[in-house]
Design a protein around this motif. Structure first.
Motif, PDB file in Angstrom:
ATOM      1  N   GLY A  80       1.200  -0.725  -0.109  1.00 25.22           N
ATOM      2  CA  GLY A  80      -0.079   0.193  -0.241  1.00 25.22           C
ATOM      3  C   GLY A  80       0.417   1.821   0.415  1.00 25.22           C
ATOM      4  N   LEU A  81       1.884   1.051   0.822  1.00 22.75           N
ATOM      5  CA  LEU A  81       2.875   1.826   1.372  1.00 22.75           C
ATOM      6  C   LEU A  81       3.328   3.275  -0.279  1.00 22.75           C
ATOM      7  N   ASN A  82       4.546   1.788  -0.797  1.00 22.38           N
ATOM      8  CA  ASN A  82       4.757   2.103  -2.112  1.00 22.38           C
ATOM      9  C   ASN A  82       4.001   2.013  -3.210  1.00 22.38           C
ATOM     10  N   GLY A  83       2.157   1.100  -3.310  1.00 16.58           N
ATOM     11  CA  GLY A  83       1.713   2.267  -4.114  1.00 16.58           C
ATOM     12  C   GLY A  83       1.596   3.225  -4.675  1.00 16.58           C
ATOM     13  N   ALA A  84       0.809   3.798  -3.055  1.00 20.02           N
ATOM     14  CA  ALA A  84       0.515   5.169  -2.984  1.00 20.02           C
ATOM     15  C   ALA A  84       1.688   5.945  -3.346  1.00 20.02           C
ATOM     16  N   PHE A  85       2.545   5.966  -3.087  1.00 17.81           N
ATOM     17  CA  PHE A  85       4.130   6.821  -3.182  1.00 17.81           C
ATOM     18  C   PHE A  85       4.155   6.639  -5.253  1.00 17.81           C
ATOM     19  N   LEU A  86       3.600   6.035  -5.785  1.00 16.56           N
ATOM     20  CA  LEU A  86       4.158   5.508  -7.180  1.00 16.56           C
ATOM     21  C   LEU A  86       3.178   6.065  -8.125  1.00 16.56           C
ATOM     22  N   THR A  87       1.613   5.979  -7.179  1.00 17.66           N
ATOM     23  CA  THR A  87       0.280   5.960  -8.282  1.00 17.66           C
ATOM     24  C   THR A  87       0.596   7.639  -8.497  1.00 17.66           C
ATOM     25  N   GLY A  88       0.007   7.429 -10.066  1.00 17.24           N
ATOM     26  CA  GLY A  88      -0.123   9.416 -10.715  1.00 17.24           C
ATOM     27  C   GLY A  88      -1.665   9.115 -11.120  1.00 17.24           C
TER      28      GLY A  88
END
Lengths: 513, 109
Positions: A119-127
């Motif tokens: 969840g953390l990594n996804g939140a940082f990467l998503t556009g």
């Protein structure tokens, strides 16, 4: 081919999480090794990404090859990868502490840990704004369960508050997303930035409403002033390793504030430009004051550290709230520092609490702890880090923020509040340190049972302290490579304040080979 | 019809807010459910209300329903379902551990 590296930090924890779930009947050792391996591989992947994006390149990854703005896109720019690096490093240290025993208190600790990272990594990467909501929910659902890990009355109570307030936050997020989609017909952040800038006058009021609703959601995640009340009890009562991991979770809110309000509602957003400029700085200053009052009033060490997290969010958002390249760069330098310091402090508070029998980490005279010199030195270092004294990285972070504030019209307020709260932190740290270490009584004066734990061997002690020392070394690394890191954060801030590159690299992406 | 739908969303939201502010866990859970119903309806309506128009391209059709809000609302429903299940279990756990169903674990004064 190279583009596929962008999705590795997202897909890897998911796959490892599923794998760990399937292996739930295997011994805890297998799970520990797998979990640590997963985090180390993520760090390698993120470092590779960092090497690519530090040149200023912005990598995009269209999921399923659906072209933006129609498909979901992952975007790795300097800010995203910087946050990823901090998150993975902190989680490695938290995991290193958890494998000392806290992970055995429940069956699925490692699964949840990996899903939290997903969840953390996804939140940082998503556009994509809706995808950000989905990743928020993933990281929150994992964090709800991690918070309750180990069980206990106080955890359940804190957990209930945490879950309810975050569910209300999620609803607000969806309302904001709905308004933006209904008016602009897109949820891709780059496309939103273009459409908000060119919106028709009759939509402006509603777009501003949606923007401010989003701000309240991110402020809730970041624990900004009126919405910080969930944080202290949640972070105080959960297990130490989880609290250390949560040190990065409240920074997700700060990340989202920075991303959304430089990209979509930044200076180039036309009628909705600089939407939260009037709000962010005063709220950040007030959060800092409230956090420090909490630090002074705390009755035990874990609670004090939780309030230090609130205060550090205040300091961080002062940097972001200045809305200048120097301010944002200073904030981005202070962010890893405050995360590492808070995580180290949570872990240290737990090791100290374990050695004080039934006194735990209460600020009352307790027994003399084993290895008191070693723990005294560690406490001193972490306290210096947290209070922002020279020579450690906290001082540089605060100094950079104050330096960036010099041309700002609210300078007297910022200077006065930051310096006075630093003094109060110092007083609080000195008081808790002297209570824990100087006003201790020899064991025979304390009411303790005969089953007093034998002091651990040097080997066991080393294993226990490796994560704390690791986090301290990371802070020292921030100091040693301060010049390089400052250049990097400065470049990041410039990239953020000129969102054209971001927009072009998202909307102009070719098909991925 | 727009007016009717907006009134429904408004009523659901206000009921949700009122119940969420109650002191016991059961009304709070109900309130969160109402809020999520309201927001799901709101998301669906953001694709504009149309009757009898297909969400996918078809021969001889001029107007289309926007399929994206439907996809979004499906995701939101699944997530809010999972969250409701979780919060019910948590409320039960709190009730068992604290001996009463007050959100702060206090007895009724």
């Amino acid at each position: 081919m190279i583009n596929h590296i962008v999705i590795v930090p997202v897909i890897l924890p998911l796959l490892f999480g599923i794998l760990l779930l399937l292996l739930q009947n295997y011994s805890i050792q297998v799970k520990r090794i797998l979990s640590i391996t997963a985090v180390i591989v993520q760090i390698v992947a993120v470092t590779t990404l960092l090497n690519i994006v530090s040149s200023g390149e912005i990598l995009t990854y269209a999921l399923g090859n659906w072209m933006p703005p129609f498909g979901i896109v992952l975007v790795a720019d300097r800010l995203a990868v910087w946050m990823l690096l901090i998150a993975t490093l902190v989680s490695l240290c938290a995991l290193g502490y958890a494998v000392r025993g806290t992970d055995a208190a429940g069956q699925h600790f490692h699964v949840l840990f990996q899903l939290q990272l997903f969840g953390l990594n996804g939140a940082f990467l998503t556009g994509d704004l809706f995808n950000l909501f989905v990743f928020f929910e993933i990281l929150l659902l994992a964090s709800y369960s991690l918070l309750l890990h180990g069980g206990g009355r106080l955890k359940t109570k804190a957990g209930l508050h945490f879950v309810v307030i975050n569910l209300v936050g999620s609803t607000m997020f969806l309302f904001a997303v709905g308004i933006l989609y209904g008016l602009l017909g897109t949820l891709n952040m780059a496309d939103l930035a273009v459409k908000v800038a060119n919106t028709t006058p009759e939509n402006v009021a509603l777009i501003r409403v949606a923007g401010l609703l989003l701000f309240s959601v991110f402020a809730l995640k970041a624990a900004l002033l009126p919405l910080y009340l969930w944080l202290p009890s949640a972070y105080t009562y959960t297990t130490a390793a989880v609290a250390a991991l949560f040190a990065i979770m409240s920074k997700v809110g700060a990340y989202c504030i920075l991303r959304v309000y430089t990209l979509i509602f930044g200076a180039q957003a036309g009628p909705a430009a600089n939407l939260i400029e009037a709000w962010l700085l005063p709220l950040a200053l007030a959060t800092l004051i409230i956090g420090i009052l909490g630090v002074l009033a705390s009755t035990h060490l874990r609670q004090q550290v939780a309030y230090l997290v609130v205060a550090s969010i205040g300091t961080l958002l002062i940097g972001f709230g200045l809305n200048t390249p120097a301010g944002i760069a200073a904030g981005l330098f202070y962010l890893p520092h405050s995360t590492f310091a808070a995580a180290a402090f949570f872990l240290l508070a737990d090791t100290i609490a374990k050695r004080r029998d039934e006194m735990k980490d209460k600020f009352e005279p307790g027994p003399v702890i084993a290895h008191k010199r070693l723990f005294g030195v560690l406490f001193f270092m972490v306290a210096v880090l947290a209070a922002g004294l020279p020579p450690l990285s906290g001082f540089i972070g605060k100094f950079m923020i104050l330096q960036a504030a010099l041309p700002h019209p609210a300078l007297p307020w910022i200077l006065a509040i930051v310096l006075i709260t630093s003094l109060f932190t110092l007083i609080a740290m000195a008081r808790s340190g002297s209570m824990l270490f100087y006003r201790a009584m020899p064991a025979n004066y304390c009411k303790i049972g005969p089953d007093r734990e034998v002091p651990p061997t040097a080997m066991a002690l080393g294993k226990e302290l490796v994560s704390i020392v690791g986090l301290l070394l990371l802070s020292v690394a921030l100091l040693i490579w301060g010049g390089t890191i400052t250049e990097f954060t400065m470049a990041t801030a410039n990239q953020l304040l000129q969102p054209d590159d971001y927009i072009q690299s998202v909307l102009g992406t070719g098909v991925i080979p | 019809m727009e007016a009717l739908v907006s009134i429904i969303i408004g009523v659901l939201t206000s009921c949700g807010v009122y119940l969420t502010l109650r002191g016991h866990t059961f009304p709070v859970v109900l309130g969160l459910t109402f809020l999520s119903y309201a927001v799901n309806l709101f998301l669906l309506v953001m694709g504009r209300l149309t009757i009898g128009s297909p969400p996918i391209i078809a021969e001889g059709m001029s107007g289309y329903a926007d399929p994206l809000p439907q996809a979004l609302v499906l995701t939101a429903i699944v997530i809010s379902f999972a969250m409701t299940a979780f919060v019910i279990v948590l409320a039960l756990k709190a009730h068992l551990e604290m001996g009463n169903d007050h959100v702060d674990g206090k007895h009724k004064s």
